[in-house]
Design a protein around this motif. Structure first.
Motif, mmCIF file in Angstrom:
data_model
loop_
_atom_site.group_PDB
_atom_site.id
_atom_site.type_symbol
_atom_site.label_atom_id
_atom_site.label_comp_id
_atom_site.label_asym_id
_atom_site.label_seq_id
_atom_site.Cartn_x
_atom_site.Cartn_y
_atom_site.Cartn_z
ATOM 1 N N ILE A 198 -12.413 14.868 45.711
ATOM 2 C CA ILE A 198 -13.122 14.203 44.625
ATOM 3 C C ILE A 198 -13.294 15.193 43.483
ATOM 4 O O ILE A 198 -13.676 16.345 43.699
ATOM 5 C CB ILE A 198 -14.488 13.680 45.109
ATOM 6 C CG1 ILE A 198 -14.254 12.581 46.162
ATOM 7 C CG2 ILE A 198 -15.323 13.158 43.954
ATOM 8 C CD1 ILE A 198 -15.520 12.031 46.768
ATOM 9 N N HIS A 199 -12.975 14.759 42.290
ATOM 10 C CA HIS A 199 -13.075 15.625 41.122
ATOM 11 C C HIS A 199 -14.536 15.707 40.698
ATOM 12 O O HIS A 199 -15.107 14.736 40.218
ATOM 13 C CB HIS A 199 -12.214 15.054 39.989
ATOM 14 C CG HIS A 199 -12.084 15.963 38.827
ATOM 15 N ND1 HIS A 199 -12.546 15.636 37.573
ATOM 16 C CD2 HIS A 199 -11.569 17.202 38.722
ATOM 17 C CE1 HIS A 199 -12.296 16.639 36.749
ATOM 18 N NE2 HIS A 199 -11.702 17.598 37.414
ATOM 19 N N LYS A 200 -15.133 16.894 40.908
ATOM 20 C CA LYS A 200 -16.585 17.024 40.747
ATOM 21 C C LYS A 200 -16.990 17.668 39.430
ATOM 22 O O LYS A 200 -17.964 18.410 39.357
ATOM 23 C CB LYS A 200 -17.160 17.786 41.944
ATOM 24 C CG LYS A 200 -16.961 17.006 43.242
ATOM 25 C CD LYS A 200 -17.489 17.735 44.443
ATOM 26 C CE LYS A 200 -17.323 16.873 45.687
ATOM 27 N NZ LYS A 200 -17.819 17.550 46.887
ATOM 28 N N GLY A 201 -16.221 17.403 38.410
ATOM 29 C CA GLY A 201 -16.543 17.889 37.078
ATOM 30 C C GLY A 201 -15.862 16.991 36.059
ATOM 31 O O GLY A 201 -15.238 15.995 36.429
ATOM 32 N N ALA A 202 -15.994 17.345 34.795
ATOM 33 C CA ALA A 202 -15.331 16.590 33.732
ATOM 34 C C ALA A 202 -14.317 17.509 33.056
ATOM 35 O O ALA A 202 -14.619 18.663 32.767
ATOM 36 C CB ALA A 202 -16.356 16.100 32.717
ATOM 37 N N VAL A 241 -4.671 24.475 38.326
ATOM 38 C CA VAL A 241 -4.529 23.602 37.156
ATOM 39 C C VAL A 241 -3.086 23.147 36.996
ATOM 40 O O VAL A 241 -2.174 23.725 37.590
ATOM 41 C CB VAL A 241 -4.942 24.326 35.843
ATOM 42 C CG1 VAL A 241 -6.412 24.630 35.812
ATOM 43 C CG2 VAL A 241 -4.128 25.600 35.651
ATOM 44 N N THR A 242 -2.908 22.141 36.170
ATOM 45 C CA THR A 242 -1.555 21.722 35.803
ATOM 46 C C THR A 242 -1.242 22.128 34.365
ATOM 47 O O THR A 242 -0.113 22.035 33.931
ATOM 48 C CB THR A 242 -1.399 20.190 35.930
ATOM 49 O OG1 THR A 242 -2.453 19.578 35.208
ATOM 50 C CG2 THR A 242 -1.455 19.755 37.383
ATOM 51 N N GLY A 243 -2.271 22.551 33.634
ATOM 52 C CA GLY A 243 -2.069 22.958 32.242
ATOM 53 C C GLY A 243 -3.404 23.363 31.659
ATOM 54 O O GLY A 243 -4.446 23.223 32.312
ATOM 55 N N PRO A 244 -3.390 23.873 30.424
ATOM 56 C CA PRO A 244 -4.646 24.334 29.824
ATOM 57 C C PRO A 244 -5.637 23.185 29.618
ATOM 58 O O PRO A 244 -5.262 22.113 29.145
ATOM 59 C CB PRO A 244 -4.219 24.908 28.464
ATOM 60 C CG PRO A 244 -2.741 24.905 28.448
ATOM 61 C CD PRO A 244 -2.248 24.013 29.532
ATOM 62 N N HIS A 245 -6.859 23.389 30.005
ATOM 63 C CA HIS A 245 -7.951 22.452 29.744
ATOM 64 C C HIS A 245 -9.237 23.144 30.156
ATOM 65 O O HIS A 245 -9.213 24.225 30.749
ATOM 66 C CB HIS A 245 -7.773 21.136 30.509
ATOM 67 C CG HIS A 245 -8.002 21.231 31.982
ATOM 68 N ND1 HIS A 245 -7.066 21.746 32.868
ATOM 69 C CD2 HIS A 245 -9.069 20.896 32.756
ATOM 70 C CE1 HIS A 245 -7.537 21.705 34.094
ATOM 71 N NE2 HIS A 245 -8.767 21.209 34.067
ATOM 72 N N LEU A 246 -10.354 22.526 29.871
ATOM 73 C CA LEU A 246 -11.640 23.034 30.347
ATOM 74 C C LEU A 246 -12.162 22.099 31.433
ATOM 75 O O LEU A 246 -12.311 20.891 31.202
ATOM 76 C CB LEU A 246 -12.661 23.103 29.195
ATOM 77 C CG LEU A 246 -14.103 23.420 29.652
ATOM 78 C CD1 LEU A 246 -14.221 24.839 30.197
ATOM 79 C CD2 LEU A 246 -15.100 23.172 28.531
ATOM 80 N N HIS A 247 -12.432 22.660 32.591
ATOM 81 C CA HIS A 247 -13.137 21.908 33.646
ATOM 82 C C HIS A 247 -14.595 22.328 33.554
ATOM 83 O O HIS A 247 -14.923 23.504 33.678
ATOM 84 C CB HIS A 247 -12.551 22.239 35.019
ATOM 85 C CG HIS A 247 -13.283 21.587 36.156
ATOM 86 N ND1 HIS A 247 -12.802 20.468 36.806
ATOM 87 C CD2 HIS A 247 -14.459 21.888 36.757
ATOM 88 C CE1 HIS A 247 -13.676 20.115 37.761
ATOM 89 N NE2 HIS A 247 -14.686 20.970 37.749
ATOM 90 N N TRP A 248 -15.456 21.359 33.311
ATOM 91 C CA TRP A 248 -16.877 21.634 33.116
ATOM 92 C C TRP A 248 -17.674 20.859 34.160
ATOM 93 O O TRP A 248 -17.464 19.642 34.319
ATOM 94 C CB TRP A 248 -17.283 21.217 31.699
ATOM 95 C CG TRP A 248 -18.603 21.735 31.260
ATOM 96 C CD1 TRP A 248 -19.021 23.037 31.309
ATOM 97 C CD2 TRP A 248 -19.678 20.989 30.696
ATOM 98 N NE1 TRP A 248 -20.292 23.126 30.813
ATOM 99 C CE2 TRP A 248 -20.724 21.891 30.426
ATOM 100 C CE3 TRP A 248 -19.852 19.642 30.389
ATOM 101 C CZ2 TRP A 248 -21.931 21.500 29.864
ATOM 102 C CZ3 TRP A 248 -21.047 19.241 29.830
ATOM 103 C CH2 TRP A 248 -22.079 20.167 29.566
ATOM 104 N N ALA A 249 -18.536 21.556 34.876
ATOM 105 C CA ALA A 249 -19.240 20.917 35.989
ATOM 106 C C ALA A 249 -20.732 21.194 35.928
ATOM 107 O O ALA A 249 -21.188 22.154 35.296
ATOM 108 C CB ALA A 249 -18.655 21.406 37.311
ATOM 109 N N LEU A 250 -21.477 20.325 36.588
ATOM 110 C CA LEU A 250 -22.937 20.408 36.619
ATOM 111 C C LEU A 250 -23.385 20.346 38.069
ATOM 112 O O LEU A 250 -23.010 19.428 38.803
ATOM 113 C CB LEU A 250 -23.536 19.233 35.837
ATOM 114 C CG LEU A 250 -25.058 19.074 35.869
ATOM 115 C CD1 LEU A 250 -25.740 20.243 35.164
ATOM 116 C CD2 LEU A 250 -25.446 17.752 35.187
ATOM 117 N N ARG A 251 -24.172 21.334 38.470
ATOM 118 C CA ARG A 251 -24.634 21.410 39.844
ATOM 119 C C ARG A 251 -26.151 21.512 39.853
ATOM 120 O O ARG A 251 -26.740 22.328 39.144
ATOM 121 C CB ARG A 251 -24.010 22.650 40.497
ATOM 122 C CG ARG A 251 -24.389 22.830 41.952
ATOM 123 C CD ARG A 251 -23.872 24.189 42.443
ATOM 124 N NE ARG A 251 -24.517 24.534 43.683
ATOM 125 C CZ ARG A 251 -23.938 24.510 44.885
ATOM 126 N NH1 ARG A 251 -22.685 24.198 44.980
ATOM 127 N NH2 ARG A 251 -24.629 24.812 45.958
#
Ligand SMILES: [Zn+2]
Length: 291
Positions: free
Chosen positions: A185-189, A261-271
């Motif tokens: 499950i992808h736990k960030g945006a 990753v598959t390419g540049p991006h920002l993964h941003w998560a909240l815990r």
């Protein structure tokens, strides 16, 4: 009506108003924002309990720390993305002078409609090679230590801001298939962020981790206090150091494509207290009136 008479009435109104509120003993309320609770959603919980000296809570096995805010008590909490839907017991106790007020509630957790997607990544991230397992274990232990040492008071002030200027993708909670297997499950945006895009702190806090990790790549974790953390991943460059105090808008580093990753991006998560929440929903909470 004469000027002095209006002033007198205003004086009477403002001097009486607080007393009127304070006399509402036994009139406790617990409010939720957003009012409909779904799995993966951060929640602002506000408790009014006249005469309370402290307020504490527990929800789905997680301790809730409330802090005083004007005439009420506030906590930023939430429900993990994997939480079961249905009724949940929320325990809240307001400690007053010589008496405790039980404010327990049954909270309905509603189904979230997250998507299912497929993603292909390099094979070593699906089944890490044996030589990577020690590194992954050490990093897991380090993160656990960091998460266990959150500041005992809120470090954030006002609204959380997006870490980059671009709009987030609708990716939180997506059930992903990696190379046709290993559902997760992808736990960030994920935010679109071409290589080298400046990434900013969303609110004030302390940088508690700023280093390369196996899956996360170059990763920055900020402690916002009382068990709340934001995580930014896959940086090409980190511009902060562990122990550094940051405020909203401070640059944490540059986006990149390090880690899984598959390419540049920002993964941003909240815990929050181990629960993974949708950080985009945090951006929609109006916190400017808090504290
Ligand atoms: Zn992601």
């Amino acid at each position: 009506m004469t000027g002095p008479r209006i002033l007198f009435l205003l004086f009477v109104f403002f001097s009486c108003a607080p007393r009127a509120l304070a006399t509402e003993v036994g009139h406790e309320t617990v409010s939720f924002t957003p009012s409909v609770v779904i799995a993966g959603s951060p929640e602002l919980i506000r408790v009014y309990a006249a005469g309370a000296k402290s307020v504490e809570g527990e929800w789905l096995g997680r301790k809730i720390y409330f802090f005083a805010d004007h005439d009420s008590w506030v906590a930023l909490a939430g429900v993990d993305v994997e939480a079961a839907v249905g009724a949940s017991e929320l325990h809240i106790v307001a400690h007053g002078d010589g008496k405790d007020i039980d404010l327990r509630r049954t909270i309905e957790i509603h189904l979230a409609h997250y998507r299912t997607g497929a993603l292909s990544v390099a094979p070593q991230f699906v089944e890490p090679p044996p030589e990577a397992l020690t590194e992954i274990k050490e990093e897991s232990d380090l993160k656990a230590k960091v998460y266990a040492a959150s500041a005992p008071q809120p470090l954030w002030h006002g609204n959380f801001r997006a870490p980059v200027a671009s709009a987030p993708t609708d990716s939180f909670g997506t059930r992903r298939m990696f190379n046709g297997k290993l559902a997760s499950i992808h736990k960030g945006a994920d935010f679109h962020a071409p290589m080298g895009t400046p990434v900013h702190a969303s609110n004030s806090g302390v940088v508690v981790l700023a280093r390369p990790l196996y899956y996360e790549g170059n990763c920055v974790i900020i402690d916002h206090g009382l068990g709340l953390f934001t995580l930014s991943m896959h940086f090409s460059r980190i511009d902060v150091h562990e122990g550094q105090h940051v405020k909203a808008g401070d640059r944490l580093g540059l986006s990149g494509a390090t880690g899984r990753v598959t390419g540049p991006h920002l993964h941003w998560a909240l815990r929050w207290q181990g629960a993974m929440l949708d950080p985009v929903k945090l951006l929609r909470l109006n916190l400017d009136s808090v504290r």
